[in-house]
Scaffold this active site. Sequence first.
Site, short mmCIF file in Angstrom:
data_model
loop_
_atom_site.label_atom_id
_atom_site.label_comp_id
_atom_site.label_asym_id
_atom_site.label_seq_id
_atom_site.Cartn_x
_atom_site.Cartn_y
_atom_site.Cartn_z
N GLY A 10 0.81 -1.23 0.11
CA GLY A 10 -0.01 0.12 0.00
C GLY A 10 0.95 1.20 -0.14
O GLY A 10 0.38 2.34 -0.13
N GLU A 11 2.27 1.12 0.07
CA GLU A 11 2.84 2.53 0.39
C GLU A 11 3.09 2.99 -1.36
O GLU A 11 2.96 2.13 -2.26
CB GLU A 11 4.60 2.02 0.48
CG GLU A 11 4.57 1.65 2.12
CD GLU A 11 5.95 1.52 2.33
OE1 GLU A 11 6.98 1.54 1.56
OE2 GLU A 11 6.32 1.22 3.55
N ARG A 40 -14.88 17.46 6.95
CA ARG A 40 -16.03 17.37 7.87
C ARG A 40 -15.67 17.11 9.27
O ARG A 40 -16.79 17.00 10.21
CB ARG A 40 -16.94 16.34 7.37
CG ARG A 40 -17.66 16.57 6.05
CD ARG A 40 -18.65 15.65 5.40
NE ARG A 40 -17.83 14.45 4.80
CZ ARG A 40 -18.03 13.20 4.35
NH1 ARG A 40 -19.56 13.11 4.27
NH2 ARG A 40 -17.49 12.53 3.82
N GLN A 41 -14.32 17.00 9.59
CA GLN A 41 -13.92 16.68 10.91
C GLN A 41 -13.33 17.96 11.34
O GLN A 41 -12.08 18.06 11.83
CB GLN A 41 -13.06 15.59 10.92
CG GLN A 41 -13.69 14.22 10.55
CD GLN A 41 -12.83 12.91 10.83
OE1 GLN A 41 -12.33 12.91 12.07
NE2 GLN A 41 -12.66 12.04 9.78
N HIS A 89 -16.20 22.06 3.22
CA HIS A 89 -17.37 21.89 3.97
C HIS A 89 -18.02 22.90 4.94
O HIS A 89 -19.14 23.14 4.84
CB HIS A 89 -17.12 20.35 4.50
CG HIS A 89 -18.49 19.91 5.50
ND1 HIS A 89 -19.55 19.77 4.90
CD2 HIS A 89 -18.88 20.04 6.78
CE1 HIS A 89 -20.34 19.62 5.67
NE2 HIS A 89 -19.74 19.66 6.80
N ASP A 141 -30.50 19.95 3.77
CA ASP A 141 -30.07 20.25 5.02
C ASP A 141 -30.10 21.64 5.31
O ASP A 141 -29.43 22.57 4.43
CB ASP A 141 -28.87 19.43 5.85
CG ASP A 141 -27.72 19.54 5.11
OD1 ASP A 141 -27.43 20.69 4.67
OD2 ASP A 141 -27.10 18.56 4.97
N LYS A 161 -32.84 18.08 8.02
CA LYS A 161 -31.97 16.68 7.88
C LYS A 161 -31.33 16.56 9.49
O LYS A 161 -30.91 17.48 10.28
CB LYS A 161 -31.03 16.68 7.17
CG LYS A 161 -30.10 15.25 7.12
CD LYS A 161 -29.17 15.13 5.91
CE LYS A 161 -27.90 15.86 6.49
NZ LYS A 161 -26.52 15.59 5.43
N THR A 212 -22.09 8.60 0.90
CA THR A 212 -22.86 7.36 1.09
C THR A 212 -24.02 7.41 0.02
O THR A 212 -24.61 6.68 -0.23
CB THR A 212 -23.26 6.85 2.37
OG1 THR A 212 -24.25 7.91 3.00
CG2 THR A 212 -21.90 6.75 3.40
N GLY A 213 -24.46 8.78 -0.13
CA GLY A 213 -25.97 9.01 -0.59
C GLY A 213 -26.85 9.27 0.11
O GLY A 213 -28.11 9.50 -0.26
C1 R5P Z 1 -23.28 17.05 5.47
O1 R5P Z 1 -23.52 17.99 6.14
C2 R5P Z 1 -22.92 17.46 3.82
O2 R5P Z 1 -23.12 18.55 3.29
C3 R5P Z 1 -23.40 16.29 3.02
O3 R5P Z 1 -24.80 16.39 3.09
C4 R5P Z 1 -22.97 14.89 3.39
O4 R5P Z 1 -21.64 15.07 3.88
C5 R5P Z 1 -23.28 13.82 2.44
O5 R5P Z 1 -23.06 12.54 3.08
P1 R5P Z 1 -23.77 11.41 2.54
O6 R5P Z 1 -23.84 11.28 1.26
O7 R5P Z 1 -23.26 10.01 3.25
O8 R5P Z 1 -25.28 11.54 3.17
#
Ligand code: R5P
Length: 291
Positions: free
Chosen positions: A39-40, A96-97, A130, A169, A192, A224-225
Site C-alpha cells: 500500500g505504500e 467534515r472533521q 465543507h 439540510d 435533516k 454514501t448518498g
Molecule cells: C453534510 O453536512 C454534507 O453537506 C453532505 O450532505 C454529506 O456529507 C453527504 O453525505 P452522505 O452522502 O453520506 O449522506
Amino acid sequence: MLVKFAVIGGNASKDLAKRIARKLKATYVETQTKIFPDGESKITCGRIPKRSIIIVVQSTYPPVDTNLLQALSIISQVRKASSKIYAIIPYMGYARQDKQFLNGEVVTMSIVAKMLQVAGAKKAFVVDIHSKAALNHFKIPAANISAIPELAKYFKKLKLKNPLVVSPDIGGYLRAKKFAGLLNIDFVALKKFRNRKTGKVQIKSSKVDVYGRDLLLVDDIISTGSSIIKATQFLKKQKCRRVFVACTHGLFVGDAESKIKKAGVSQIISTNTIPRTTSKVDISRIIAEAI
Ligand code: R5P
C-alpha cells in the site's frame, strides 16, 4: 516581473492539473506513482523549474490517507526547487472533521492543515470546503473557491418545469440560496437529522410545495448518498416531477450512485474535483483565476 508558474499533478488529479496548467500557460510537471503491494506509494517527480511558483494539485478523495500523503510528499519534494508552493486540494478530505461533535473526538482537519504547512505549502486553495470552520484551521493563507456558479451554468441550459432548488439540510441553506439566485428561482432547505453515532439520516421537515415541479437538489459532498436518497424519497412522496442532483464533490462511496438513481433521481451532476462519470462541470478555469 513576470510570474512563472509550474503545475504538478498528483496521481488523484492529473487531468485537472493539466487543465489548470493550460489555463495558466504554465509548465506541466509529470509525476509517476507506483503503489507497492503493502500500500505504500513511491512517487517520482519530473524536473521542477527553478524560480517559479509551483502549484501542486491533488484532491484527497478515497483512498484519503494515501492521496493526502502523496500530496505531502510532492510538496516536500518540490520545496527543494522553490519555496513558493501553492497546495491546490480541490476536494479536501477530513474537512467534515472540523470540530469536536462528541467528547474525545480528534479534530483531524486541524492536523491536515498543519501537515500541509509543515510540508512546505505557502498558500492553500480548496473548492467548496465543507465549512468555514475547516478553513480556519489553516495558519497559511487559505482560499475557498466556489463551484456553485459553474454548476448553476450547467442547469441554466436545461428545460425545467417550475424549478425549485432544494438543500437536503439547513447547513446547505446559503449554498442553495446562491444557486437559486444564479438561476433566478426559489429555494428551500430541508431539516435533516443525522445520528452522530450510527450515521443514520432522517428528514424531519414538514410538507413543502413541490407538486409537479422539477427539483434541483444541491449539496457540497455526496458520500454514501444517504442525504440525497432520504431527501429524494421525501420529495417524491409529495409528488414532485423530476429530481436533479448537483454536487461539487461526488465521492459516491460503494454503490451510492446506483442507489441514488434507484431512488428516482433523473440526473446526477458533479464537478471534476473528483474524477467521476458524473463530473460534467470543469472547475479548472475558476481555480486558475483564483491563483
Ligand atoms: C453534510 O453536512 C454534507 O453537506 C453532505 O450532505 C454529506 O456529507 C453527504 O453525505 P452522505 O452522502 O453520506 O449522506
